[in-house]
Each structure stands twice: as structure tokens, then as C-alpha cells.
Design a protein around this motif. Structure first.
Motif, short mmCIF file in Angstrom:
data_model
loop_
_atom_site.label_atom_id
_atom_site.label_comp_id
_atom_site.label_asym_id
_atom_site.label_seq_id
_atom_site.Cartn_x
_atom_site.Cartn_y
_atom_site.Cartn_z
N UNK A 42 -49.96 73.17 55.65
CA UNK A 42 -48.89 74.30 56.25
C UNK A 42 -47.50 73.94 55.60
N UNK A 59 -39.77 85.08 48.36
CA UNK A 59 -40.42 83.80 48.28
C UNK A 59 -41.76 84.01 47.75
N UNK A 92 -28.88 80.18 54.12
CA UNK A 92 -28.22 81.09 55.11
C UNK A 92 -26.85 80.33 55.27
N UNK A 143 -43.32 86.48 50.48
CA UNK A 143 -42.48 87.17 51.24
C UNK A 143 -41.39 87.95 50.92
N UNK A 169 -36.60 92.14 66.67
CA UNK A 169 -37.83 91.16 66.55
C UNK A 169 -38.42 91.31 67.98
N UNK A 224 -39.65 81.23 61.69
CA UNK A 224 -40.55 80.75 60.94
C UNK A 224 -41.76 81.23 60.95
N UNK A 225 -42.41 81.59 59.72
CA UNK A 225 -43.59 82.07 59.76
C UNK A 225 -44.96 81.32 60.11
N UNK A 266 -49.12 82.98 57.44
CA UNK A 266 -49.64 82.29 56.36
C UNK A 266 -50.85 81.22 56.60
N UNK A 267 -50.24 80.40 57.50
CA UNK A 267 -51.48 79.18 57.63
C UNK A 267 -52.70 79.84 58.34
N UNK A 309 -46.22 89.85 64.92
CA UNK A 309 -46.20 88.95 65.96
C UNK A 309 -47.40 88.20 65.87
N UNK A 356 -31.48 84.47 50.73
CA UNK A 356 -32.92 84.23 50.27
C UNK A 356 -33.47 85.53 50.17
N UNK A 398 -34.65 78.44 53.66
CA UNK A 398 -34.10 79.48 54.05
C UNK A 398 -32.84 79.29 55.22
N UNK A 399 -33.17 78.45 56.08
CA UNK A 399 -31.88 78.05 56.98
C UNK A 399 -30.83 77.65 56.19
N UNK A 432 -26.08 91.72 62.07
CA UNK A 432 -25.52 90.68 60.88
C UNK A 432 -24.59 91.53 60.33
N UNK A 478 -36.89 90.36 56.93
CA UNK A 478 -35.65 89.68 56.47
C UNK A 478 -35.68 88.37 57.50
N UNK A 479 -36.13 88.44 58.57
CA UNK A 479 -35.82 87.24 59.57
C UNK A 479 -36.84 85.82 58.97
N UNK A 480 -37.88 86.16 58.26
CA UNK A 480 -38.52 84.94 57.56
C UNK A 480 -37.64 84.48 56.37
N UNK A 481 -37.09 85.39 55.70
CA UNK A 481 -36.09 85.03 54.68
C UNK A 481 -34.73 84.43 54.98
N UNK A 482 -34.25 84.70 56.22
CA UNK A 482 -33.20 84.18 56.78
C UNK A 482 -33.49 82.69 57.37
N UNK A 483 -34.62 82.51 57.60
CA UNK A 483 -35.12 81.20 58.53
C UNK A 483 -35.12 81.38 59.78
N UNK A 484 -34.39 82.65 60.44
CA UNK A 484 -34.34 82.73 61.81
C UNK A 484 -35.60 82.53 62.44
#
Lengths: 251, 251
Positions: free
Chosen positions: A25, A46, A37, B48, A208, B25-26, B29-30, B154, A43, A33-34, A223, B17-23
Motif C-alpha cells: 500500500x 499523481x 502543501x 490522481x 467532503x 489519504x486515499x 487504490x489499495x 467515500x 501537487x 502531498x502534505x 482555500x 483535490x483533497x487527495x492531491x493536497x494531502x488532506x
């Protein structure tokens, strides 16, 4: 009137069949990403690609032209499926050979020449024009070619490599954010949230949904690069939640 | 001589966008990677992308032409940043409108017409030619257009949607795998592992380094669609580890 915000962009390429098969994983995307930011770098995209040279070359070449920085993780170890360095050389159309500084680093680590195996020597190969990236965890370095940073895939090593170059990333105006959540479903919040975004140009609003203890709620994120504007929009958002019968919870 | 294995491929597009900003965590995918592997479908690439229509359209069109299946997660909720359905319609060059079955589902859920807000009605919009994907968790359906499955973001909802269509995915010959790990560094194992791969055509060998309790080791994974071949190669791999002074641990 505020000046146009300065936007600095990045993309990430995660290299490895083991991520695509689900065996491993990925933990690197969230970290990068964090940190980006925090550093004022956005970013924008990906990709996870297989250990196939043409796939890596295509991803590197399409992303390095579009974004200020590109980061790759994975595929720089000693084994035959570690093909990232060769792929980067091909992407830039340059040769690749053992980098003397990398040879010096690994020679010092593996003092007994028998331990400095041919496989380990592969880890000293760097595309021409590449600059080493320090690896304080396990010595074998990453490297940078132009705007492309090439990191290891093991999270602890990748993170150390990232931190060793973080100071040289030139960020833009940081994108500030404020998050407010409420046990109100998105279907109720959606329209008023769009109004708040429209009434505050320069604000991006995101919503979200979450599910917690069987209840549905929404986490609303505003933002902007403008702190004062962000405060005004957050106040408006909280009032909106109260009007809808909700209780705004600032996160 | 065994027949050529039948390979079925897939790609994943994570939208948000929330995955790309790191806010956020995806976590999708796993899950999808593991389930596809179990079903005999190989995930070849994942991307992404941001909540930007042109980015989604580009990703969908470049991946749906290359792979047997494409899955998307995210962006099908009721808010103004949920633009996936429109982007899919644009990618296929078709119109989009409220799907009568989706309207019926949501009307039944929100019996009071005041609760069936305009925002919630947006979730009934499906590109023309689209087939609904059931959402047993929160009603609002996903959909499929040709070989592209569009799921919620989700995780609990996405997983339920995936399971509701898993039976219709036609897998290829499952790629079997055996994993053996040892506290031997990759730099020692790399060359003999490549020899094992070469000596067993039809085997793919991967090596994944790990760090545990301060020691470096390697997890070696052999993959093949041929179970007997995989057994022979695994035996050879274990002997190789013993010859190198290591202790093979089958995972």
C-alpha cells in the motif's frame, strides 16, 4: 486589489508493480502531498506506473513539461526490476554512468570489496547532468535531473531524501485552508456553499462527505492565498451552517 | 507447452483535490488493486487528477482506449465540485440528463419533496447510454458507460459499489504469486534473483526491500499464471537464499 497569487506546481510518479497489484500500500503520496502543501507547492497530478521503461519515460516527459517539479518514488534499488535511473536518462535523452561521488559513498559504506557487489554498483548509476540527493538512512543516493527529483520507494528513505532537498524547493504563495464540519448532508449544504464561493472571489470551496457513528456529515474546506478573505468566508460559512440548523465544528 | 495466458487489464482514476493536497489519504487504490488481482484483472496504471474537467476527460480518454476496464472514484456527490458525471459525458461525447431509475431511487429515499433538494437531484444525472451501479450504502448510484465504471469516493460506498459489479468483470488467468522474505539485503540477492527469473521463463520476479527492527531485508515475490512453474521457481529461490547464508521465510 491583491496581486495575482504566485502558483508553483508539482506532479508525482509512483513507480512499482507492487503498488498496482495491491501487495504494497503506497504511503508516499500522502507524505509528499502534505509536505508540498506546507511548502507552498501544489501537487496537480499523481500517477502510479508499472516497472516498464516506456511507461516511466512517457509519464516523466508528459509531466516534467507541464509542472514546475516532478518527484518519482521507487525503482532505484539494486535489483533487475529497478529501472528508474535508466528510464530517466532515456526521458532526458542523456547517457548514464556511475557517478563518482556515489561510488565514493558506497565504497565507504561497503569497505570489504566483496560486499560492494555488482548489484550495489548499479545504485551509483546516475543520468548525465544529474545531481545527487543525500540518503542519510541507507547511503545509496537519489538524484535530480533538471526539475525531476528521483527518490527511493521505501517510505523512511524517501522521507529522508525529501527532507534533504526540501530547502531548495521554491514555493509559491501558500494556499491557506480552513475546514468546518457539520452533521449536515452534502445534499443540503451544496447550494448555499456554492453561493458562498460565488460571493467571495478568490476562495475555492470543497465539500467532503463523511460517515461517522452511522451519521452522515460534510467537511467543508475553504482555500485561498488571502488570509483576510479566508476569515470572512469562514464566518459566512459558519452562519450558513447555523441557518441550516447545524452546528459548525471547526477542525 | 502451455497456452499464452489471457491478460485482462485495468486502470484507476482517483478524482479529487483533497487527495492531491494531502488532506485526505486515499484508501481506494489499495482496495481496488487487491480486489482486481483476486479477480484476475491486472491494474496497469493509476492516476490522481484534480477536480478540473479537462484533466478528467483527458485521463478517461487516454486510459479507456488502452485498458479493458477503467474505474473512477470521487466527484459524484451533490456539490458544485462534483463534476465527474459531466466529465464522463464529455469524454464519450454524449449528453447527460436525469436517469429515471436514479430519480425513482432517490425519490423513494427522500419521501418529503423538500428533502429531495436540487443538489440531490444532481446525483441522478447520468451520461446517455450509462447503466446504473447499485449503492446499497447511501442510495445515490454510480454508473458504467461502456468500459468505464464510475464510483463514489467515500471508501465504504466505493467498496459496496465495487462489490455490486464485481461479478460482471471478466478476469483473465489469475496471476498467482509466492512471496519469500529473508534478512538479506537486495544488494546481495539481486544477481541470483535475476538468474532464477532467467532460468524460469514465464516467471516475473520482484524484490521489495524492507526495514524491520533496524535490520534490512528483502521480500522476494515470484508471479506466474502457471502454478507448477511457480512451485519450481519458489524451491529454487529458497535454495538460493540458503546458499547465501539466509533463512527463507514464506509469507
Amino acid at each position: 486589489m491583491a496581486a495575482e497569487p504566485k502558483i508553483v506546481t508539482a506532479a508525482l510518479i509512483i513507480i512499482g508493480n507492487e503498488i498496482l497489484s495491491g501487495r504494497t500500500k503506497d504511503k508516499n503520496m500522502g507524505f509528499i502531498a502534505e509536505r508540498l502543501t506546507e511548502l507552498g507547492v501544489r501537487m496537480m497530478e499523481a500517477r502510479v506506473v508499472a516497472d516498464i521503461e516506456a511507461e516511466i519515460v512517457d509519464a516523466v516527459n508528459s509531466l516534467r513539461a507541464r509542472y514546475d517539479y516532478v518527484f518519482t518514488t521507487g525503482g532505484i534499488g539494486p535489483t533487475h526490476d529497478d529501472i528508474t535511473a535508466d528510464a530517466i536518462a532515456k526521458a532526458f535523452g542523456v547517457g548514464i554512468s556511475e557517478h563518482p561521488d556515489a561510488v565514493a559513498l558506497l565504497s565507504a559504506r561497503y569497505r570489504n570489496p566483496a560486499d560492494f557487489t555488482a548489484a550495489r554498483r548499479r545504485m551509483t548509476r546516475v543520468p548525465h547532468g544529474g545531481v545527487l540527493v543525500e540518503n542519510p538512512v541507507s547511503t545509496a543516493p537519489g538524484f535530480r535531473v533538471e526539475n525531476v527529483y528521483v527518490f527511493a520507494g521505501i517510505p523512511v528513505v524517501m522521507q529522508a531524501m525529501f527532507e534533504s532537498i526540501a530547502h531548495e524547493l521554491v514555493g509559491g504563495d501558500p494556499l491557506l485552508s480552513r475546514a468546518v464540519s457539520a452533521y449536515l448532508p452534502e445534499g443540503v449544504i451544496a447550494a448555499p456553499l456554492a453561493e458562498i464561493e460565488k460571493a467571495h472571489p478568490g476562495i475555492e470551496a470543497g465539500s467532503y462527505p463523511f460517515q461517522r457513528d452511522g451519521r452522515f456529515g460534510s467537511s467543508l474546506v475553504l482555500r485561498s492565498t488571502d488570509a483576510a478573505l479566508l476569515d470572512r468566508a469562514t464566518d459566512a460559512l459558519k452562519s450558513m451552517i447555523v441557518e441550516l440548523g447545524g452546528e459548525p465544528m471547526e477542525v
